[in-house]
Motif scaffolding. Structure first.
Motif, PDB file in Angstrom:
ATOM      1  N   ARG A 308      11.165  -1.086   6.198  1.00 38.33           N
ATOM      2  CA  ARG A 308      10.245  -1.414   7.122  1.00 38.33           C
ATOM      3  C   ARG A 308      10.399  -0.526   8.629  1.00 38.33           C
ATOM      4  O   ARG A 308      11.831  -0.584   8.459  1.00 38.33           O
ATOM      5  N   ASN A 359       9.461  -3.542   0.467  1.00 41.56           N
ATOM      6  CA  ASN A 359       8.818  -4.974   1.455  1.00 41.56           C
ATOM      7  C   ASN A 359       9.710  -5.431   1.070  1.00 41.56           C
ATOM      8  O   ASN A 359       9.042  -7.110   0.697  1.00 41.56           O
ATOM      9  N   SER A 473       8.547   1.984  -6.983  1.00 40.78           N
ATOM     10  CA  SER A 473       8.392   2.129  -5.397  1.00 40.78           C
ATOM     11  C   SER A 473       9.362   1.668  -3.797  1.00 40.78           C
ATOM     12  O   SER A 473       9.751   0.935  -4.614  1.00 40.78           O
ATOM     13  N   THR A 475      10.065   1.159   0.356  1.00 39.56           N
ATOM     14  CA  THR A 475       9.498   0.854   1.580  1.00 39.56           C
ATOM     15  C   THR A 475       9.187   1.494   2.421  1.00 39.56           C
ATOM     16  O   THR A 475      10.309   2.104   3.194  1.00 39.56           O
ATOM     17  N   THR A 478       5.040   0.559   7.124  1.00 38.37           N
ATOM     18  CA  THR A 478       4.889  -0.776   7.795  1.00 38.37           C
ATOM     19  C   THR A 478       4.279  -1.687   6.234  1.00 38.37           C
ATOM     20  O   THR A 478       4.360  -2.171   6.330  1.00 38.37           O
ATOM     21  N   ASP A 480       4.525  -0.953   3.093  1.00 35.45           N
ATOM     22  CA  ASP A 480       3.935  -0.545   1.790  1.00 35.45           C
ATOM     23  C   ASP A 480       4.624   0.314   1.100  1.00 35.45           C
ATOM     24  O   ASP A 480       5.829   0.823   1.235  1.00 35.45           O
ATOM     25  N   PRO A 481       3.837   0.406  -0.905  1.00 29.64           N
ATOM     26  CA  PRO A 481       4.720   1.332  -1.144  1.00 29.64           C
ATOM     27  C   PRO A 481       4.790   2.772  -1.147  1.00 29.64           C
ATOM     28  O   PRO A 481       3.613   3.508  -0.628  1.00 29.64           O
ATOM     29  N   VAL A 482       5.700   3.269  -1.121  1.00 24.65           N
ATOM     30  CA  VAL A 482       6.059   5.294  -1.151  1.00 24.65           C
ATOM     31  C   VAL A 482       6.971   5.247  -2.315  1.00 24.65           C
ATOM     32  O   VAL A 482       7.959   5.136  -2.837  1.00 24.65           O
ATOM     33  N   GLY A 556       0.183   6.308  -2.022  1.00 30.03           N
ATOM     34  CA  GLY A 556       1.991   6.765  -0.537  1.00 30.03           C
ATOM     35  C   GLY A 556       1.801   7.272   0.638  1.00 30.03           C
ATOM     36  O   GLY A 556       3.157   7.555   0.676  1.00 30.03           O
ATOM     37  N   GLY A 558       0.314   6.379   2.904  1.00 27.88           N
ATOM     38  CA  GLY A 558       0.430   5.316   3.633  1.00 27.88           C
ATOM     39  C   GLY A 558      -0.784   5.578   4.942  1.00 27.88           C
ATOM     40  O   GLY A 558      -2.024   6.132   5.168  1.00 27.88           O
TER      41      GLY A 558
END
Length: 603
Positions: A308, A359, A473, A475, A478, A480-482, A556, A558
């Motif tokens: 993160r 994450n 995915s 991290t 935030t 979130d998956p990217v 992805g 975000g």
């Protein structure tokens, strides 16, 4: 704004933490009647003995007096317990920890924020100049050795690039940790397209809530009320430059608004450690890599991390690294070899291999590190994977007759319009590390409306799928998956400045000047190159890559969406988008494959 500036200095000895605190110290400005105010933290033993110490400084808008625990309580709960105290503030070094390492810590409110009066114009040349004056002031104080280092995350990293380019006296080194270096390209207009969602979120939550003169901050535990008293809504409105408005109004880098925020990375001469997060694919990643590449520093280092945006800065291993670097340049205590050539590898990669989830700090510890002597890596084999009319991504060209694939323009995250191109399963482990460029042959056509489009926005994404067919995915900012990485281009700003010294075949250079804008003509075919952001990933045997082309943001993205109704007005983009094949037109993704020559670039 009132000229009756009051100096209300608070100071105390914190015996339990071993820290002396001086709050609301006024730093005089040569070009203004208004000071920049800061908090100073010193080890008690140094204060009492009169010892001089090197200085770690931050300068930014988020409030020197807003506790991290109030700014983002959930994040604060997860911070390394050795890196947080009652004085902790968002994205800045913890004073108690650094005082224990025998540093003085100076935390400044940027001009126009918190307790620093003046015009609020974040990321501007004027406020960068104020930062430089604060650095020079700190270097001249009787408790300072005369050496100042800069350390901070995000905004507190972005300000470092600008300040260092002005070479203030006393500045000895910088550690820009996840901090963009190019206001236009990295932050505001990706490929010329306005990144409005993040700017709006950032402005409303973290900026306007801390403007100088804003009433009610103390009651909300959002810092202290302004020393000189409150300002009215109208006074505050006329006393600020609003990025949510300015970035919509201004579109080109040669406009005064953007030009005033520009600077030359080549002017940076101080030693630097640039830390880039591979998951930061919508904000800081590009700036950290390009900042390293183009800075004029004799000693410069690039370190990649994952995780993160808020936590890795405080990890034990990372703070040890920060301490080692700062000790070397501020105390002449170099146990690692930062001050010697060829002792510390200039580039430290983290190898994203396998599907460990996102994450998850513990799982991400499985990623190994590898040191490299340059960026981009010299043994890179730039390999073109071609798009085909049957939606494949392959090493061989599509050599058939004329064909096209079509998708609607003006997609949104809710209504996505996109094309997918899927590779075969990789036979051997293949590392992709470096810069990706995409070449597409595109056109636009009118839909069954009375609107005539004249532009096209390209949103491209590289995704990674494991042997089970599940997307891998990573991290994001935030948690979130990217996906692996993204890229963008507004096709009316497609002009590439091939004669510019920064232009490379793997990294097209664009100036985004007003004179570069060239509207598209309906049904004309244009060959365009799209810059994707730098990346690093290992594709394991059995895994696949998927390349995605869309007319808007896709999964992805975000916080980093591009959906402003003015910037992406319907009459400009209405209609259909096309990718063309055949008759000598080839579309491809050029991947930077790392390995040795005997394996054709594969591991």
């Amino acid at each position: 704004m009132s000229n009756e500036i009051r100096d209300i200095l608070e100071q105390w000895d914190d015996e339990s933490n071993g820290v002396f605190v001086a709050k609301n110290v006024s730093v005089p400005m040569k070009d203004s009647d208004y000071p920049v105010r800061c908090n100073i933290y010193q080890p008690l033993h140094a204060k009492r003995s009169g010892s001089k110490l090197p200085v770690i400084m931050t300068y930014g808008p988020y409030g020197k007096d807003i506790p991290y625990s109030k700014f983002n309580s959930a994040s604060f709960e997860e911070v390394n317990c050795n890196q947080k105290s009652r004085y902790s503030a968002w994205e800045t070094p913890d004073p108690v920890f650094w005082c224990r390492q025998d540093y003085a810590v100076v935390r400044c409110d940027e001009r126009g924020f918190g307790q620093s009066p003046g015009y609020l114009d974040s990321m501007s040349s004027d406020t960068a100049d104020s930062f430089c004056q604060a650095i020079e002031w700190a270097a001249e104080q009787p408790w300072s050795t005369g050496k100042v280092g800069l350390l901070g995350v995000s905004y507190f990293a972005g300000t470092q690039w600008r300040a260092a380019a002005r070479s203030p006296r006393g500045l000895a080194c910088i550690i820009p940790w996840e901090g963009m270096s190019d206001y236009y390209r990295d932050r505001c207009r990706h490929g010329g397209i306005l990144s409005d969602s993040f700017i709006r979120f950032w402005w409303q939550r973290q900026v306007i809530t801390n403007q100088y003169g804003l009433p009610g901050r103390a009651a909300k535990e959002w810092g202290d009320d302004t020393i000189e008293g409150d300002l009215s809504d109208e006074e505050r409105k006329t006393n600020r430059c609003d990025q949510t408005v300015d970035n919509v109004t201004h579109k080109f880098r040669d406009e005064p608004y953007y030009a005033a925020r520009d600077f030359r990375l080549e002017d940076i001469q101080v030693p630097l450690l640039s830390v880039a997060n591979l998951g930061g694919i919508g904000l800081h990643l590009r700036g950290n890599v390009h900042g390293y590449m183009h800075a004029g520093s004799k000693f410069k280092y690039l370190r990649f991390i994952v995780g993160r945006h808020d936590l890795p800065f405080y990890y034990e291993k990372e703070t040890e690294l920060q301490l080692s670097f700062l000790d070397a340049w501020l105390k002449q205590k170099d146990t690692a070899g930062w001050t010697q050539h060829d002792k510390v590898a200039p580039v430290s990669l983290i190898l994203r291999k396998g599907n460990v989830g996102f994450n998850n700090e513990v799982a991400e510890r499985a990623f190994e590190r590898r040191e490299e002597m340059e960026w981009p890596i010299s043994r890179t084999v730039y390999t073109r994977y071609y798009l085909t009319r049957n939606n494949r991504l392959q090493l061989g060209m599509d050599n058939g007759g004329s064909a096209q694939l079509t998708y609607p323009a003006l997609a949104t995250i809710e209504a996505q319009h996109k094309l997918h191109f899927l590779s075969s399963s990789f036979e051997t482990a293949t590392e992709i590390t470096g810069h990706i460029v995409v070449r597409l042959n595109v056109s636009i056509s009118a839909a069954a409306t009375d609107l005539a489009p004249w532009d096209m926005d390209l949103f491209v994404t590289l995704r990674h799928f494991d042997s089970s067919g599940d997307e891998i995915s990573y991290t994001g900012t935030t948690g979130d998956p990217v996906p692996v990485v993204k890229g963008w281009l507004r096709c009316s700003l497609r002009k590439v400045h091939t004669q510019h010294p920064r232009h490379r075949h793997y990294l097209p250079h664009r100036e985004y000047f007003s004179e570069d804008e060239e509207p598209m003509i309906v049904n004309n075919i244009y060959e365009v190159d799209v810059e994707m952001w730098p990346t690093s990933v290992i594709v394991s045997p059995g895994n696949r890559l998927l390349f995605e082309v869309s007319s808007g943001d896709t999964g992805g993205s975000g916080l980093f969406l591009h959906q402003d109704s003015v910037d992406r007005e319907a009459r400009r983009f209405a209609g259909l988008n096309h990718i063309h094949f055949g008759n000598g037109m080839h579309n491809y993704v050029q991947l930077p494959i790392i390995g040795n020559a005997s394996t054709g670039g594969q591991l």
